[in-house]
Each structure stands twice: as C-alpha cells, then as structure tokens.
Design an enzyme around this catalytic site. Structure first.
Site, PDB file in Angstrom:
ATOM      1  N   CYS A   1       8.013 -10.652 -12.782  1.00  0.00           N
ATOM      2  CA  CYS A   1       8.043 -11.905 -12.032  1.00  0.00           C
ATOM      3  C   CYS A   1       9.117 -11.912 -10.952  1.00  0.00           C
ATOM      4  O   CYS A   1       9.250 -12.900 -10.233  1.00  0.00           O
ATOM      5  CB  CYS A   1       8.271 -13.071 -12.986  1.00  0.00           C
ATOM      6  SG  CYS A   1       6.965 -13.196 -14.205  1.00  0.00           S
TER       7      CYS A   1
ATOM      8  N   CYS B   1      -3.943   9.260  -9.356  1.00  0.00           N
ATOM      9  CA  CYS B   1      -4.221   7.831  -9.177  1.00  0.00           C
ATOM     10  C   CYS B   1      -2.919   7.061  -9.397  1.00  0.00           C
ATOM     11  O   CYS B   1      -1.888   7.653  -9.713  1.00  0.00           O
ATOM     12  CB  CYS B   1      -5.334   7.371 -10.121  1.00  0.00           C
ATOM     13  SG  CYS B   1      -4.834   7.128 -11.832  1.00  0.00           S
TER      14      CYS B   1
ATOM     15  N   ARG C   1       5.996 -13.195   7.887  1.00  0.00           N
ATOM     16  CA  ARG C   1       5.487 -11.834   7.673  1.00  0.00           C
ATOM     17  C   ARG C   1       3.968 -11.709   7.710  1.00  0.00           C
ATOM     18  O   ARG C   1       3.438 -10.610   7.662  1.00  0.00           O
ATOM     19  CB  ARG C   1       6.024 -11.267   6.351  1.00  0.00           C
ATOM     20  CG  ARG C   1       5.545 -11.996   5.111  1.00  0.00           C
ATOM     21  CD  ARG C   1       6.242 -11.500   3.851  1.00  0.00           C
ATOM     22  NE  ARG C   1       5.675 -12.087   2.662  1.00  0.00           N
ATOM     23  CZ  ARG C   1       5.870 -13.333   2.245  1.00  0.00           C
ATOM     24  NH1 ARG C   1       6.636 -14.156   2.933  1.00  0.00           N
ATOM     25  NH2 ARG C   1       5.304 -13.778   1.140  1.00  0.00           N
TER      26      ARG C   1
ATOM     27  N   CYS D   1      -2.739  11.056 -17.894  1.00  0.00           N
ATOM     28  CA  CYS D   1      -3.055   9.736 -17.295  1.00  0.00           C
ATOM     29  C   CYS D   1      -4.251   9.118 -18.026  1.00  0.00           C
ATOM     30  O   CYS D   1      -5.308   9.739 -18.146  1.00  0.00           O
ATOM     31  CB  CYS D   1      -3.370   9.883 -15.817  1.00  0.00           C
ATOM     32  SG  CYS D   1      -3.932   8.339 -15.077  1.00  0.00           S
TER      33      CYS D   1
ATOM     34  N   ASP E   1      -8.549 -13.349  -2.781  1.00  0.00           N
ATOM     35  CA  ASP E   1      -7.205 -13.911  -2.935  1.00  0.00           C
ATOM     36  C   ASP E   1      -7.376 -15.341  -3.447  1.00  0.00           C
ATOM     37  O   ASP E   1      -8.378 -15.987  -3.159  1.00  0.00           O
ATOM     38  CB  ASP E   1      -6.481 -13.916  -1.580  1.00  0.00           C
ATOM     39  CG  ASP E   1      -4.982 -14.165  -1.709  1.00  0.00           C
ATOM     40  OD1 ASP E   1      -4.214 -13.216  -1.524  1.00  0.00           O
ATOM     41  OD2 ASP E   1      -4.585 -15.312  -2.025  1.00  0.00           O
TER      42      ASP E   1
ATOM     43  N   ALA F   1       0.676 -10.685   3.189  1.00  0.00           N
ATOM     44  CA  ALA F   1       1.184  -9.991   4.373  1.00  0.00           C
ATOM     45  C   ALA F   1       0.457  -8.662   4.589  1.00  0.00           C
ATOM     46  O   ALA F   1       0.064  -8.335   5.705  1.00  0.00           O
ATOM     47  CB  ALA F   1       2.678  -9.766   4.235  1.00  0.00           C
TER      48      ALA F   1
END
Ligand SMILES: [Zn+2]
Length: 289
Positions: free
Chosen positions: A175, A161, A63, A229, A52, A31
């Site tokens: 999940c 970041c 969507r 970080c 992807d 989306a």
C-alpha cells in the site's frame, strides 16, 4: 496513408500494417496507461481495450499528460476515450470500468494480440502476468519509482516473465504510495511503445531495460527464465487462483457511506475514511493510505 507518411519513412509499410492490425489491451489508465494509449493511437493502432476503475483527480494532472482540469471526477477510461477519438475518429476504443483481478484477467487478455502493463500495483501485475503467460500473449511491462523506471517485453515460452523475478508484496508494503515526476511515466510509456514496435519487427531479446532519468542513463541487463517460476516454467498460475490485495482499488458489492459527488453516472461515497467509486453499476473501494 497521409496521416502516417512521415512514419512510413522510418518504419516501412510492413511494420505499419502490423501496427494497424494489432488489437491491444492496456491495463490501467493512469500516468503510464494513458500515455501508452495516446502513443498507440498516434502510431496507428486501431483497436484498443482500456481497463481502469478510477476517476481523474487533481493530483493526477502533473503526470498524466492527456487529462485536464475539465476531466476531474470523470472515469479515466471515459476521459481517455474522448481524447483518443479527437486524435483519430476512426479508432475503436473499448473502455472497461473495472480492475483486473483473478475474476476477469483471462477473459480480458484472451482475444487481444498484445497487452500493455500500465498498473501501479505489483500484486495486480502478477495476476495479469499469469493470464498473459497462460494464453501466450506478449506483455509489455513498465514499473516506475521516483526518477527511476524499468521496462521489459515478456514473450511467453521465449523470455522470462514477471513472475520469474517479481514477488507479491505483503499487505504492509503493497500500500505504499510511490511518488514520481511529470517526465518519468511518459518516458517509460515511450519505451514500452518502442518495445511494441520492435516486437512487431521480430525483437525477442530477454532483457530488462533500466532507466535512471536523474543521471540520464539507460542500461540493459540480460535476463533468464527461472526454471522454478510458477507461471512460465511450472504453469501453475497461482495468482489467478489466489492473491491477497487490500489496497489501491478493490471490488465491492455496492455503494455505502455518504454520497459526496454525483455527475454523469459517476458517484463517489466516503466510507470509514475510504472512497467508494461507482460507475456503470460497478463499485470499487479506493483505500486512502
Ligand atoms: Zn516466469
């Protein structure tokens, strides 16, 4: 320049030139990613890589504005490329059927100017963030949940970041499937593309943009780099070395299970309750929650 005559009145020739010379990577073509891709091509970006490893499903259509029923079971990157080329036949689209993990993240970000985060998984997002910080590539992030979302421009060495304030999720929570509406991903994709325009104009504020569409509110909070970080301060990039991911799409060696669909190079298998999606000699397991 006829195509952009109205936009030039708003942005000016310098910014339009920068847009047209930018090479962009979009991570994810769901989306967020597909809306970002449409907006960038209409804006004038001429070179896009889109990564992807999923196919279009009926449950995506509410969507994802660029996909239709005719695209169901096509790899999202292919349906997206076909759509983008209808908007501008001169645009150069490189569709990459893959996930972004520690094996390829660095190669994917290395030769682009700006990276868009259209991912839906925090753990993959932190791998992408590590690669962008390591190679000094600006990353334009958005995350969505229900009718809320947030977005941020990450400029390595200048702003905080994603690893400054996001933690990887453990297997149980990573999940969880988060719902959203027709409006939210499209709205956040617009904010990401506006951040891109602003970045090309020199914007470099370290702020997180918070969107509450239910209350129609947009807020901004100032952010600061985290001196501990492990990506932008300590340069350890631990997620490029090791990240546990056990949901969403994961890389598998080969197809197994019962073949339930095959068309135009896409094959779908059902295996122990999960799906295996294969295209272009690559296979990925899609865990069904
Ligand atoms: Zn950081």
């Amino acid at each position: 320049m006829d195509r952009f005559s109205r936009q030039l009145l708003a942005l000016g020739i310098d910014v339009q030139d920068r847009i047209m010379n930018a090479k962009v990577l979009i991570a994810g073509c769901g989306a967020l990613g597909s809306s970002i891709a449409e907006l960038l091509v209409r804006l004038g970006v001429k070179e896009l890589k889109i990564v992807d490893a999923d196919v279009v499903e009926l449950s995506n259509l509410h969507r994802t504005h660029i996909f239709t029923e005719k695209d169901i079971m096509k790899p999202k990157i292919i349906a997206c490329k076909e759509y983008l080329e209808k908007i501008n036949s001169e645009v150069k689209i490189e569709p990459i059927f893959d996930i972004i993990d520690e094996t390829n993240a660095e190669n994917l970000v290395k030769d682009v100017d700006v990276v868009f985060d259209g991912l839906d998984n925090v753990n993959y997002r932190l791998i992408l963030n590590d690669a962008c910080v390591k190679y000094g590539k600006p990353l334009i992030y958005a995350g969505i949940s229900g009718e809320y979302g947030n977005a941020k421009l990450v400029i390595p060495e200048k702003t905080s970041c994603l690893s400054c304030f996001l933690q990887p999720l453990d297997i149980r929570n990573a999940c969880d499937i988060i719902g959203t509406t027709t409006v939210v991903p499209n709205f956040l994709a617009s904010i990401q593309v506006q951040l891109f325009i602003n970045y090309l104009r020199g914007y470099s504020k370290d702020e997180l943009i918070l969107v509450d569409l239910k209350e129609l509110r947009i807020d901004k909070i100032n952010m600061n780099r985290n001196p501990k970080c492990e990506a932008c301060s300590l340069h350890e990039y631990k997620y490029l070395k090791n990240m546990e991911i056990n949901c969403g799409l994961t890389r598998v060696e080969k197809a197994e299970g019962d073949k339930i669909f095959s068309s135009n190079g896409t094959e779908l298998y059902k295996c122990n309750g999960d799906y295996i999606i294969c295209y272009n000699q690559k296979c990925f397991k899609k865990r069904i929650a």
